[in-house]
Write an enzyme that holds these catalytic residues in place. Structure first.
Site, short mmCIF file in Angstrom:
data_model
loop_
_atom_site.label_atom_id
_atom_site.label_comp_id
_atom_site.label_asym_id
_atom_site.label_seq_id
_atom_site.Cartn_x
_atom_site.Cartn_y
_atom_site.Cartn_z
N LYS A 158 0.78 -1.69 0.07
CA LYS A 158 0.36 0.12 -0.40
C LYS A 158 0.91 1.13 0.12
O LYS A 158 1.79 1.25 0.84
CB LYS A 158 -0.79 -0.07 1.60
CG LYS A 158 -1.80 1.54 1.24
CD LYS A 158 -2.67 1.22 3.28
CE LYS A 158 -3.48 2.67 3.07
NZ LYS A 158 -4.87 2.55 4.40
C1 5RP Z 1 -1.17 4.89 8.24
C2 5RP Z 1 -2.51 4.20 7.11
C3 5RP Z 1 -3.59 3.94 7.45
O1 5RP Z 1 -4.02 4.37 8.98
C4 5RP Z 1 -4.79 4.10 6.86
O2 5RP Z 1 -4.52 2.94 6.07
C5 5RP Z 1 -4.74 5.18 5.97
O3 5RP Z 1 -6.09 4.80 4.77
P1 5RP Z 1 -6.40 6.50 4.08
O4 5RP Z 1 -5.29 7.49 3.68
O5 5RP Z 1 -7.28 5.88 2.75
O6 5RP Z 1 -7.29 7.43 4.91
O7 5RP Z 1 -1.92 2.97 7.13
O8 5RP Z 1 0.32 4.70 7.19
#
Ligand code: 5RP
Length: 262
Positions: free
Chosen positions: A173
């Site tokens: 991610k």
């Molecule tokens: C931080 C994370 C988060 O807590 C989250 O999953 C981020 O999602 P978004 O930016 O779409 O709110 O992975 O590193």
């Protein structure tokens, strides 16, 4: 990759499109009751049927998600810092693989902080997590967390994603950036994007559109869904972009229509 791991991964990244709409609701692990997630069950329940998987901590999973709802779980297993910490990179593993198995997780997620003070510890934690998770056929999602001072450009994000894949992460991610195709091309495992901080709905749909058109395997989106003026309408619009290749205009029309239907 063994059968169980492939099977778990294919429950998250749908074989029909090769893409996924993951709903990220793990923010509380360092932000506490962040806006839109004050009462996790209220936020999560109406969105469940539109998400391909749910990314969250064990605490929110146990308390706020009905165990009889069939949704693949991506369990965040890193933490140990808070928004008040001097150094957010000082994370460790919070949740054992046995616990992930008990909770029937399809994948476990851990943040890596490349270029930060605790780079080495987080990269070794990722490697160890892969060693442990693979014993049980559980997939590992590496989250390329970005320090306040880090530039979110293709050069840096390619570095993070590639290192994560080299250490054995099964998917990664990261953030969308200019020349995002370079990040995807140089990463041998699927890449999903975070939504980042809340922006207007049409811009968030544009972000998702750009990412999938440039090769992302979908989104792992949180705030731009659950902080939307209509989260249920927004997730359906995001789904259209990710799974149906809808244009931004088409997806925004879906958002407005679903919002009105209420
Ligand atoms: C931080 C994370 C988060 O807590 C989250 O999953 C981020 O999602 P978004 O930016 O779409 O709110 O992975 O590193």
């Amino acid at each position: 990759m063994d059968w169980g791991l492939k099977n778990r991964l294919s429950r998250i990244i749908k074989p029909t499109t090769g893409r996924t709409v993951m709903l990220a609701v793990d923010h509380g692990y360092f932000l506490g009751p962040t806006s839109g997630l004050e009462v996790p069950s209220k936020t999560i329940r109406p969105l469940l049927r539109f998400a391909d998987s749910l990314m969250l901590t064990r605490g929110v999973l146990r308390t706020s998600v009905p165990p009889d709802f069939d949704i693949p779980i991506v369990l965040r297993v890193s933490g140990g810092t808070s928004i008040l910490s001097k150094d957010l990179s000082n994370e460790g593993i919070t949740t054992s693989i046995k616990e992930a198995v008990r909770l029937n997780a399809c994948a476990v997620a851990l943040s890596i902080f490349v270029g930060s003070e605790h780079e080495k510890e987080t990269l070794l934690a990722l490697s160890e997590l892969v060693n442990q998770a693979e014993e049980y056929g559980i997939a590992v999602l590496a989250v390329t967390a970005v320090g306040r001072e880090m530039e979110r450009d293709a050069k840096y994000l390619s570095l993070c994603c590639r290192i994560a894949a080299e250490l054995g992460a099964h998917f990664v991610k990261t953030y969308y950036c200019e020349e995002f195709e370079k990040v995807v091309e140089t990463c041998p495992v699927p890449v999903v994007i975070a939504g980042g901080k809340k922006i207007p709905e049409k811009e968030a749909l544009q972000l998702a559109y750009n990412a999938v058109q440039k090769g992302a395997a979908g989104v792992d989106m949180g705030r731009n869904i659950f902080q939307s003026e209509d989260p249920v309408a927004m997730i359906q619009a995001v789904r259209a972009v990710v799974h149906k290749n809808a244009s931004v205009e088409e997806a925004y029309e879906i958002f407005k229509k679903k919002k009105k239907e209420k």
